[in-house]
Every structure is written in C-alpha cells, then in structure tokens.
Scaffold this active site. Structure first.
Site, short mmCIF file in Angstrom:
data_model
loop_
_atom_site.label_atom_id
_atom_site.label_comp_id
_atom_site.label_asym_id
_atom_site.label_seq_id
_atom_site.Cartn_x
_atom_site.Cartn_y
_atom_site.Cartn_z
N LYS A 57 0.82 -1.22 0.00
CA LYS A 57 0.00 0.00 0.00
C LYS A 57 0.85 1.28 0.00
O LYS A 57 0.80 2.09 0.93
CB LYS A 57 -0.96 0.02 1.18
CG LYS A 57 -1.97 -1.12 1.19
CD LYS A 57 -3.03 -0.93 2.26
CE LYS A 57 -4.06 -2.03 2.29
NZ LYS A 57 -3.59 -3.28 2.89
O1 S5P Z 1 -9.75 -3.24 2.97
C1 S5P Z 1 -8.90 -4.08 3.27
C2 S5P Z 1 -7.73 -4.22 2.52
C3 S5P Z 1 -6.84 -5.24 2.86
S1 S5P Z 1 -5.47 -5.49 1.87
N1 S5P Z 1 -9.12 -4.94 4.33
C4 S5P Z 1 -8.22 -5.92 4.67
O2 S5P Z 1 -8.48 -6.67 5.63
N2 S5P Z 1 -7.05 -6.06 3.97
C5 S5P Z 1 -6.04 -7.10 4.30
O3 S5P Z 1 -6.64 -8.39 4.15
C6 S5P Z 1 -5.47 -7.03 5.70
O4 S5P Z 1 -4.29 -6.25 5.71
C7 S5P Z 1 -5.18 -8.49 6.02
O5 S5P Z 1 -3.90 -8.86 5.52
C8 S5P Z 1 -6.23 -9.27 5.22
C9 S5P Z 1 -7.46 -9.69 5.99
O6 S5P Z 1 -7.14 -10.65 6.98
P1 S5P Z 1 -8.27 -11.44 7.84
O7 S5P Z 1 -7.48 -12.18 8.85
O8 S5P Z 1 -9.18 -10.41 8.45
O9 S5P Z 1 -8.99 -12.35 6.87
#
Ligand code: S5P
Length: 250
Positions: free
Chosen positions: A93
């Site tokens: 990012k």
């Molecule tokens: O809007 C976003 C963008 C990203 S890249 N929301 C997110 O959660 N992410 C990323 O996706 C976040 O940095 C993490 O690596 C992943 C979500 O992880 P989870 O454990 O919640 O599924």
C-alpha cells in the site's frame, strides 16, 4: 443475465503481464483463493506458504510485520511459489509521489520488486504515483482513500470511488477493494480481489467485517477472495469460491 466469462477467457483482455499471468494461472489451477499470510516470523511464513501453496493462486504478504526479514527468506519464498505455482502479492500500500514510491519499491530493506509479482498503492496522491514504477510492475490500485474506506467499520461512504482509483485501474488492471462498484461482468480485463472473507459473515473485535465467498464471488461478482485468519479451512474456501462462479447473480 450476461454470461460470466471464465478466468482463462479473460486473460487476453488483461491490462498487463501480471494480470494475464494471474488469470491464466487461476484457470489452470482452478483456484480463486488468496491467503493473507499475516504471520510475524520467516519460519511461520515459509511453513504456511508451503502448506497452502497447492490451494491458492496468490499468497498475500506483509513482510514489514516479520521480526526477522532477510533476503534469504525472499529466495526461499520464491522457490515455494515456483514449486506450487502461485503468485506473491506484497500488500505494501504505497502512498507517495512516484519518485519516492519507485525508491521504496526497488530499495530499502525489502527490495519488493525483486521477489514479488504484485504489489499495491493507495490512490491518495493520484494515479501518477505508480506510473514511474515501470511496465512490468504488477501494481494493484487500492481506492484513493482506502485508509478510511477499507473493509473495517467506520469507513466513509462518500463519493470517493471516483478519480485516482478509476484512472489507475484503467492503466494497471488489478484492483483490490472490498466495496467498489466495479464488477467483472462490466470489466472483464480487470481483476478484483476482495479481503475480509470468512465462512460466515461477521467480524473481529477490532472492526474488521467479513463476507462469505458466495457474497463476494457470486453476488458481488469479484474474482479473488483473500482469506487471512480463516485459513484453517483453506480447502473449503477454495471449492466454495470456485463453485460460486456458476451461481453468479449479476
Ligand atoms: O480493505 C482491506 C484491505 C486489505 S489489503 N481490508 C483488509 O483486511 N485487507 C487485508 O486483508 C489485511 O491487511 C489483512 O492482511 C487481510 C485480511 O485478513 P483477515 O485475517 O481479516 O482475513
């Protein structure tokens, strides 16, 4: 109801080499699953990559959370990516002017350009911020003010879908966002990855909001689900997301 094109059919419409490679890989591997490898040591990252490698099309990394990042790690990670045939997406990012982004992408401790297939940038400074990064770069756009408009609660629901995000998509062709209005049916040359996915809708206790694979792939017509903390069920996510193509509701 417009027919949903197969990922492989869309490869010829991709906007750059990384997009084409990814669409071909998804078709051939029959996977539209990406795992967010949010672990804090190199050992855990390599172990996870090797374990989920056969299931995924993309491994999404945040190497700046590793306590022991090294060049050796990137060499080993690349070898695992070649072995299991997945692409590496460093979710960096970037958010600065083009000259600075180029230096951060190529240099510093991480040298992201050397080992990642895809990385991404906020569109806060405008789409020009990633134009200096070279033709070969698999740059994904995140919405211009995605810091507020990400998948967590409290995002600002405004007119922020305009401007940099759209222009950059046109040039770079991979789009990472949870709630953008664009869908594959209208833009088959773009790849739309969506984080915030688990087996059932809900959230964590820090504001993350989850959708299911069916919501993302069938209802919202996205291309790739990104699953982090739900990876214990990797096989389930993969088959569910793949099958959901057939139930598309445009
Ligand atoms: O809007 C976003 C963008 C990203 S890249 N929301 C997110 O959660 N992410 C990323 O996706 C976040 O940095 C993490 O690596 C992943 C979500 O992880 P989870 O454990 O919640 O599924």
């Amino acid at each position: 109801k417009p027919k949903r094109l197969a990922y492989g059919e869309r490869a010829v419409l991709a906007q750059n080499a990384a997009g084409k490679k990814l669409l071909d890989l998804m078709e051939q591997k029959k996977s539209n699953l990406s795992v967010a490898a949010d672990v804090t040591t190199s050992e855990e990252l390599l172990k996870l990559a090797d374990a989920v490698g056969p299931e995924i099309c993309v491994l999404k990394t945040h190497v700046d959370v590793l306590s022991d990042f090294s060049e050796e790690l990137t060499v080993k990670l690349r070898a695992i990516a070649e072995k299991h045939d997945f692409m590496i997406f460093e979710d960096r990012k970037f958010a600065d002017i083009s000259n600075t982004v180029s230096m951060q992408y190529e240099g510093g401790p991480f040298k992201i350009v050397d080992w990642s297939d895809i990385t991404n940038a906020h569109m806060v400074p405008g789409p020009g911020s990633i134009d200096g990064t070279g033709e070969g770069a698999g740059f994904a756009a995140t919405c211009r003010d995605e810091l507020q408009r990400n998948s967590s609660t409290g995002r600002v629901p405004s007119s922020s879908r305009k401007n940099g995000c759209g222009q950059s998509r046109l040039r770079h062709g991979i789009h990472l966002h949870k709630s953008c209005a664009w869908a594959q049916a209208a833009n088959p040359g773009f790849i739309h990855m969506t984080p915030g996915v688990q087996t059932s809708a809900g959230g964590d206790d820090l504001g993350q909001q989850y959708s299911t694979p069916e919501n993302v792939i069938a209802d919202r017509q996205r291309d790739i689900i990104i699953v982090g903390r739900g990876i214990m069920h990797a096989g389930w996510y993969r088959s569910n997301a793949w099958e959901s193509q057939k139930n598309s509701k445009p």
